[in-house]
Scaffold this active site. Structure first.
Site, PDB file in Angstrom:
ATOM      1  N   LYS A 192      -4.931 -30.397  19.093  1.00  0.00           N
ATOM      2  CA  LYS A 192      -3.743 -31.240  18.988  1.00  0.00           C
ATOM      3  C   LYS A 192      -3.716 -31.962  17.649  1.00  0.00           C
ATOM      4  CE  LYS A 192      -6.048 -34.754  21.888  1.00  0.00           C
ATOM      5  NZ  LYS A 192      -5.937 -35.560  23.130  1.00  0.00           N
TER       6      LYS A 192
ATOM      7  N   GLU B 283      -7.698 -40.938  24.514  1.00  0.00           N
ATOM      8  CA  GLU B 283      -6.912 -41.607  23.475  1.00  0.00           C
ATOM      9  C   GLU B 283      -6.890 -43.103  23.748  1.00  0.00           C
ATOM     10  OE1 GLU B 283      -3.012 -40.100  22.633  1.00  0.00           O
ATOM     11  OE2 GLU B 283      -3.612 -37.996  22.846  1.00  0.00           O
TER      12      GLU B 283
ATOM     13  N   ASN C 223      -4.051 -45.866  22.898  1.00  0.00           N
ATOM     14  CA  ASN C 223      -2.703 -46.069  22.375  1.00  0.00           C
ATOM     15  C   ASN C 223      -2.494 -47.529  21.994  1.00  0.00           C
ATOM     16  OD1 ASN C 223      -1.031 -43.387  23.122  1.00  0.00           O
ATOM     17  ND2 ASN C 223      -2.596 -43.793  24.668  1.00  0.00           N
TER      18      ASN C 223
ATOM     19  N   ARG D 149      -0.069 -30.575  30.206  1.00  0.00           N
ATOM     20  CA  ARG D 149       0.188 -31.935  29.725  1.00  0.00           C
ATOM     21  C   ARG D 149       0.735 -32.795  30.858  1.00  0.00           C
ATOM     22  NH1 ARG D 149       4.387 -30.425  25.265  1.00  0.00           N
ATOM     23  NH2 ARG D 149       5.092 -29.252  27.079  1.00  0.00           N
TER      24      ARG D 149
ATOM     25  N   LYS E 228      -5.865 -41.192  18.394  1.00  0.00           N
ATOM     26  CA  LYS E 228      -6.795 -40.151  18.831  1.00  0.00           C
ATOM     27  C   LYS E 228      -8.183 -40.351  18.229  1.00  0.00           C
ATOM     28  CE  LYS E 228      -3.089 -36.911  19.787  1.00  0.00           C
ATOM     29  NZ  LYS E 228      -2.024 -37.931  19.669  1.00  0.00           N
TER      30      LYS E 228
ATOM     31  N   ARG F 117      -3.092 -43.491  32.584  1.00  0.00           N
ATOM     32  CA  ARG F 117      -2.770 -44.529  31.588  1.00  0.00           C
ATOM     33  C   ARG F 117      -3.257 -45.864  32.140  1.00  0.00           C
ATOM     34  NH1 ARG F 117       0.759 -45.326  27.557  1.00  0.00           N
ATOM     35  NH2 ARG F 117      -0.295 -43.440  26.774  1.00  0.00           N
TER      36      ARG F 117
ATOM     37  N   ARG G 197      -0.581 -39.575  35.380  1.00  0.00           N
ATOM     38  CA  ARG G 197       0.560 -38.727  35.013  1.00  0.00           C
ATOM     39  C   ARG G 197       0.163 -37.280  35.276  1.00  0.00           C
ATOM     40  NH1 ARG G 197       0.624 -41.188  29.174  1.00  0.00           N
ATOM     41  NH2 ARG G 197      -1.587 -40.981  29.684  1.00  0.00           N
TER      42      ARG G 197
ATOM     43  N   ASP H 194      -6.010 -43.667  27.613  1.00  0.00           N
ATOM     44  CA  ASP H 194      -5.757 -42.428  28.340  1.00  0.00           C
ATOM     45  C   ASP H 194      -7.092 -41.870  28.801  1.00  0.00           C
ATOM     46  OD1 ASP H 194      -3.090 -42.738  27.863  1.00  0.00           O
ATOM     47  OD2 ASP H 194      -2.930 -41.128  26.389  1.00  0.00           O
TER      48      ASP H 194
END
Length: 318
Positions: free
Chosen positions: A161, A282, A284, A234, A126, A211, A226, A274
């Site tokens: 978060k 984000e 990842n 979410r 993050k 993603r 997503r 993301d």
């Protein structure tokens, strides 16, 4: 010479056969006649300055009833492996860090670890994204309650978060006038003892949290949007979101170009960005997923592309 590939992952018996990205990587490696070795975190250890592991020869199958076979455990130095995939899911806790210290000894002796150990430690998924303010929404990382409340008053609709979560866990939305802001902040910060992230809410989440996968700084031209369930904020598949493969946009490509040099610099061969709407949220690096869903949508072989990249890295090392 046959390439010896080790994988550090969560228990293979418990993976989701239909979706698991690590399994796709193992299929791709085995298709190239590479030797596979399976490890979990507890199998790694240091003895007298040497990184070793109780590693198990592994064969994988495209069979939803029986997708793996393990042979007898072998206690061997990690440096005997040509490449190790570090695919342990978060939480990124002290045990994860200790595992990277062990793997780093193998790195020093010539083993390629994907992703590089220091890169994993330096790239909180993050916080890393905040290094690209030109790509990101308004964001704050803090544990100071008044500062976090001020951010909410400024932006009125905010996502809070934790910095070490995954799969959409412990994500809260606070709208204008929300009476729960204080209890959300007390819970997430442990009464001011733990830093968290505040991010302006991005309404485009209803169209999906995209993603976007990158291999050695090169972006895959298709992504997985997503899409959240109705009434859910979410999009994570683990939180019930549905996946929709789609081409990346010009903005997505531009964001990937901003991030790419930093991924290469840190030795991050495989990453997942993301993106919600036009904003990077984000990066990842621990165990990016969604290979299987994107492959299925466009008849790709992303894991194969990654293995080819790894083979090229090994060839350069001689």
């Amino acid at each position: 010479m046959t390439i010896k590939l080790g994988v550090v992952m969560d228990p293979i018996a418990d993976i989701n056969y239909k979706k698991d990205t690590t399994l796709a990587m193992l299929w791709a490696a085995q298709a190239r006649d590479w030797q596979l070795y399976y490890m979990e975190q507890q199998d790694l250890y240091l003895r007298d300055g040497e990184a070793r592991a109780a590693m198990t020869p592994l064969t994988v199958f495209r069979d939803p009833e029986s997708w793996y076979d393990l042979k007898e455990v072998e206690d061997r130095p990690l440096a005997e492996l040509d490449v190790i995939l570090m695919r342990k899911d978060p939480p990124f806790d002290n045990e994860y860090i200790y595992s990277t210290y062990i793997l780093e000894d193998a790195e020093r002796k010539g083993t390629l670890v994907v992703n590089r150990c220091q890169g994993l430690r330096d790239s909180n998924e993050k916080v890393f994204a905040t290094q690209f303010p030109q790509c990101s929404p308004p964001v704050l990382v803090s544990r100071e309650m008044n500062r976090l409340r001020d951010f909410h008053r400024e932006h009125q609709d905010v996502i809070y978060k934790p910095l070490d979560g995954m799969g959409g866990s412990s994500i809260f939305r606070a709208r204008e006038g929300d009476p729960n802001v204080s209890v959300i902040l007390e819970t997430l910060t442990n009464h001011g003892r733990q830093s968290i992230m505040a991010q302006r809410y991005i309404p485009e989440i209803v169209d999906g949290d995209k993603r976007i996968l990158m291999i050695n700084g090169e972006v895959v031209p298709y992504c997985l949007a997503r899409v959240p369930l109705a009434g859910e904020l979410r999009g994570n598949l683990a939180a019930g979101g549905s996946g929709r493969p789609q081409p990346i946009s010009d903005r997505d490509c531009w964001i990937a170009e901003q991030v790419a040099p930093f991924l290469r610099q840190r030795g991050i061969l495989f990453a997942g960005l993301d993106v919600i709407g036009d904003y990077l949220t984000e990066i990842n690096v621990t165990s990016p997923t969604c290979i299987r869903e994107i492959d299925a949508g466009y008849d790709l072989d992303i894991a194969g592309d990654l293995m080819d990249c790894i083979a090229g890295e090994l060839d350069q090392r001689g």
